[in-house]
Design an enzyme around this catalytic site. Structure first.
Site, PDB file in Angstrom:
ATOM      1  N   PRO A 291       0.811  -1.205   0.000  1.00  0.00           N
ATOM      2  CA  PRO A 291       0.000   0.000   0.000  1.00  0.00           C
ATOM      3  C   PRO A 291       0.851   1.264   0.000  1.00  0.00           C
ATOM      4  CG  PRO A 291       0.136  -0.915   2.207  1.00  0.00           C
ATOM      5  CD  PRO A 291       0.838  -1.883   1.308  1.00  0.00           C
ATOM      6  N   ARG A 293      -0.984   4.870  -0.758  1.00  0.00           N
ATOM      7  CA  ARG A 293      -1.942   5.889  -0.336  1.00  0.00           C
ATOM      8  C   ARG A 293      -2.523   5.615   1.051  1.00  0.00           C
ATOM      9  NH1 ARG A 293      -4.683   8.474  -4.456  1.00  0.00           N
ATOM     10  NH2 ARG A 293      -4.344   6.630  -5.717  1.00  0.00           N
ATOM     11  N   TYR A 334      -6.318  14.313 -12.501  1.00  0.00           N
ATOM     12  CA  TYR A 334      -7.370  13.291 -12.343  1.00  0.00           C
ATOM     13  C   TYR A 334      -8.730  13.867 -11.933  1.00  0.00           C
ATOM     14  CZ  TYR A 334      -2.976  10.792 -11.168  1.00  0.00           C
ATOM     15  OH  TYR A 334      -1.693  10.309 -11.139  1.00  0.00           O
ATOM     16  N   CYS A 361       0.413  29.688 -14.216  1.00  0.00           N
ATOM     17  CA  CYS A 361      -0.159  30.302 -15.417  1.00  0.00           C
ATOM     18  C   CYS A 361      -0.856  29.252 -16.263  1.00  0.00           C
ATOM     19  CB  CYS A 361       0.932  31.001 -16.209  1.00  0.00           C
ATOM     20  SG  CYS A 361       1.534  32.429 -15.337  1.00  0.00           S
TER      21      CYS A 361
HETATM   22  N1  LLP Z   1       2.243  -1.295  -6.159  1.00  0.00           N
HETATM   23  C1  LLP Z   1       2.316  -0.988  -7.458  1.00  0.00           C
HETATM   24  C2  LLP Z   1       2.961  -1.919  -8.380  1.00  0.00           C
HETATM   25  C3  LLP Z   1       1.813   0.232  -7.917  1.00  0.00           C
HETATM   26  O1  LLP Z   1       1.887   0.526  -9.202  1.00  0.00           O
HETATM   27  C4  LLP Z   1       1.210   1.125  -6.994  1.00  0.00           C
HETATM   28  C5  LLP Z   1       0.685   2.404  -7.447  1.00  0.00           C
HETATM   29  C6  LLP Z   1       1.158   0.757  -5.646  1.00  0.00           C
HETATM   30  C7  LLP Z   1       1.685  -0.464  -5.267  1.00  0.00           C
HETATM   31  C8  LLP Z   1       0.558   1.649  -4.592  1.00  0.00           C
HETATM   32  O2  LLP Z   1      -0.776   1.914  -4.819  1.00  0.00           O
HETATM   33  P1  LLP Z   1      -1.639   2.715  -3.722  1.00  0.00           P
HETATM   34  O3  LLP Z   1      -1.786   1.817  -2.533  1.00  0.00           O
HETATM   35  O4  LLP Z   1      -0.932   3.963  -3.398  1.00  0.00           O
HETATM   36  O5  LLP Z   1      -2.930   2.979  -4.418  1.00  0.00           O
HETATM   37  N2  LLP Z   1      -0.497   8.951  -8.944  1.00  0.00           N
HETATM   38  C9  LLP Z   1      -1.806   8.344  -8.750  1.00  0.00           C
HETATM   39  C10 LLP Z   1      -1.707   6.945  -8.258  1.00  0.00           C
HETATM   40  C11 LLP Z   1      -0.893   6.067  -9.157  1.00  0.00           C
HETATM   41  C12 LLP Z   1      -0.521   4.815  -8.448  1.00  0.00           C
HETATM   42  C13 LLP Z   1       0.456   4.029  -9.232  1.00  0.00           C
HETATM   43  N3  LLP Z   1       0.809   2.786  -8.649  1.00  0.00           N
HETATM   44  C14 LLP Z   1      -2.629   9.211  -7.819  1.00  0.00           C
HETATM   45  O6  LLP Z   1      -2.199  10.300  -7.488  1.00  0.00           O
HETATM   46  O7  LLP Z   1      -3.729   8.837  -7.444  1.00  0.00           O
END
Ligand code: LLP
Length: 446
Positions: A291, A293, A334, A361
């Site tokens: 995880p 986020r 997003y 800007c």
């Molecule tokens: N593992 C892998 C292989 C991933 O690609 C990601 C996120 C995670 C774990 C972690 O995912 P999380 O638990 O954070 O959802 N920039 C975007 C999110 C892109 C996430 C990419 N990969 C945003 O701001 O929402």
């Protein structure tokens, strides 16, 4: 604004985070400022480890450092006993410089360069998550040239594509990541991996998406991965020791977001694992998750100072802050939604609907549309909540705006973990070519 973690409104009517008055933080460290609630981050780490302990399964919880990769965070993750997932030489370097044990690092990415692979092999990282056939051969060759054997997982795309509030089954996975299960690519990869002399195949990995609230997508992926484990054993005799289910668990940004508790996510996704494997006489693999986020998202609050305002009668009122898409690109990228409040006027009733504009800007540099606030004045401090994930890590220097400082707050103390960028930082990498030092006539310009 929903108050996450240790956030509260104190006796002065000010937002307080980790026992620190947000107006004092803004005064002391300047704005924009990322404020991270250390206790909440640690609580989230422990919720994951506790839930897995209760599951009775062998496990590893890795923090996906892409969500927030700074040295202090790597240190905190180490203290909490988690492992760490990196996706670039920069994240790997940050972790190593923070003293993170290399054997507890996993290296992801769909196009690791030869230099990045060599860096990881030399550092002795725990596991490479191999994404494709090119990498499989490259990693084996690089490890061989260094007379090493490296542990790997294969990233598979299980054909389950999860979206924020929804998931769908895709017969033929259309993703740049991983070996495809449906077309047989994953089976071929497993066979090839088992034959490589310098690779030790521990198991498989999948990540189906991010900010997911429902568990059905995860469950479908787990089922497919378990079936794949059994199929690989049938075809090759090999048994996997690791099943990595990735990250992607949702958090609450705004009212209406209804994530599960971490314990419930873990329970739901691990529910059938033990029985499915044991029913098939298959040693239950270690279950890994990663995880990002969920660990840091709601622990972050960004403080801004309000400046100019523009009222368009009958249309809207723009309230501008001293940051924007450079410190939080998520609304522009997003259409992400956020909640906010005036940190210095926590007891004041909301009086008007305004839209919060950034200072770049770009017309699209809007942080929040239609936010209820007390009548804001220049100098008020706006606090935007749930900015801990993918804000600092996705910040840019567009318009040559300096990246804000990051402070960790806990028990009434604030520590700078990233100092605010200086003007000198902005030009630190710039080079003026020697010929441009010459006078225009000497350089042949008329
Ligand atoms: N593992 C892998 C292989 C991933 O690609 C990601 C996120 C995670 C774990 C972690 O995912 P999380 O638990 O954070 O959802 N920039 C975007 C999110 C892109 C996430 C990419 N990969 C945003 O701001 O929402």
């Amino acid at each position: 604004m929903f108050l996450h973690g240790t956030s509260t409104i104190n006796g002065r009517g000010h937002l307080e985070i980790g026992g620190c008055d947000a107006t004092v933080l803004a005064e002391s460290f300047g704005t924009p400022l990322y404020v991270m609630d250390e206790e909440l981050i640690r609580r989230r780490c422990r919720e994951f480890t506790q839930a897995f302990k209760e599951s009775g399964l062998d496990y590893q919880v890795a923090f996906a450092s892409k969500a927030f990769c700074v040295m202090a965070m790597c240190r905190l993750i180490e203290e909490e006993g988690l492992t760490l997932d990196v996706v670039s030489d920069g994240e790997l370097y940050t972790a190593l410089q923070a003293g993170f044990p290399p054997e507890r690092i996993h290296f992801h990415g769909n196009n690791k360069t030869p230099d990045e692979i060599a860096f990881g092999v030399d550092a002795g990282i725990g596991v490479f998550v191999v994404d494709n056939f090119h990498e499989l051969a490259l990693l084996n060759a690089i490890a061989g040239s260094k007379k090493k054997t490296v542990k790997i997982l294969l990233r598979v795309s299980p054909g389950v594509e999860a979206h924020t509030h929804d998931y769908m089954l895709t017969g033929n996975e259309d993703s740049k990541f991983g070996f495809d299960l449906g077309s047989g690519g994953a089976m071929e990869a497993a066979k090839q991996a088992l034959e490589q002399p310098h690779l030790k195949l521990l198991g498989i990995h999948s990540h189906i998406g991010s900010q997911i609230f429902e568990v059905d997508g995860f469950r479908m992926a787990v089922d497919k991965l378990m079936q794949f484990c059994l199929a690989v054993r049938t075809e090759t005799g090999a048994e996997f020791r690791v099943l990595n289910l990735g990250g992607g668990f949702g958090v609450r940004y705004v009212e209406g977001d209804k994530p599960l508790e971490i314990a419930d996510y873990v329970k739901a996704i691990t529910a059938n694992i033990y029985s499915t494997f044991t029913d098939n006489g298959y040693p239950v693999p270690s279950i890994w998750v990663e995880p990002g986020r969920t660990i840091v998202g709601d622990a972050g609050t960004t403080l801004y100072t309000i400046g100019s305002m523009k009222e368009l009668p009958g249309i809207r009122k723009y309230v501008s802050v001293d940051g924007g898409m450079t410190d939080n690109p998520r609304p522009a990228l997003y259409q992400a939604k956020y909640e906010a409040m005036l940190a210095n006027r926590g007891h004041d009733a909301n009086e008007e609907t305004v839209s919060i504009a950034g200072k770049c800007c770009e017309s699209g540099d809007m942080l929040i549309w239609d936010l209820e606030l007390p009548k804001a004045e220049a100098g008020d401090i706006l606090a935007v909540s749930c900015t801990g994930a993918y804000n600092y890590s996705m910040a840019s220097n567009y318009n040559r705006i300096r990246k804000p400082a990051v402070v960790f707050v806990k028990d009434g103390e604030a520590e700078v973990v990233v100092r605010r960028e200086t003007h000198a930082d902005l030009i630190a990498g710039d080079v003026i070519p020697a010929r441009m030092h010459k006078a225009p006539s000497e350089a042949g310009i008329r």
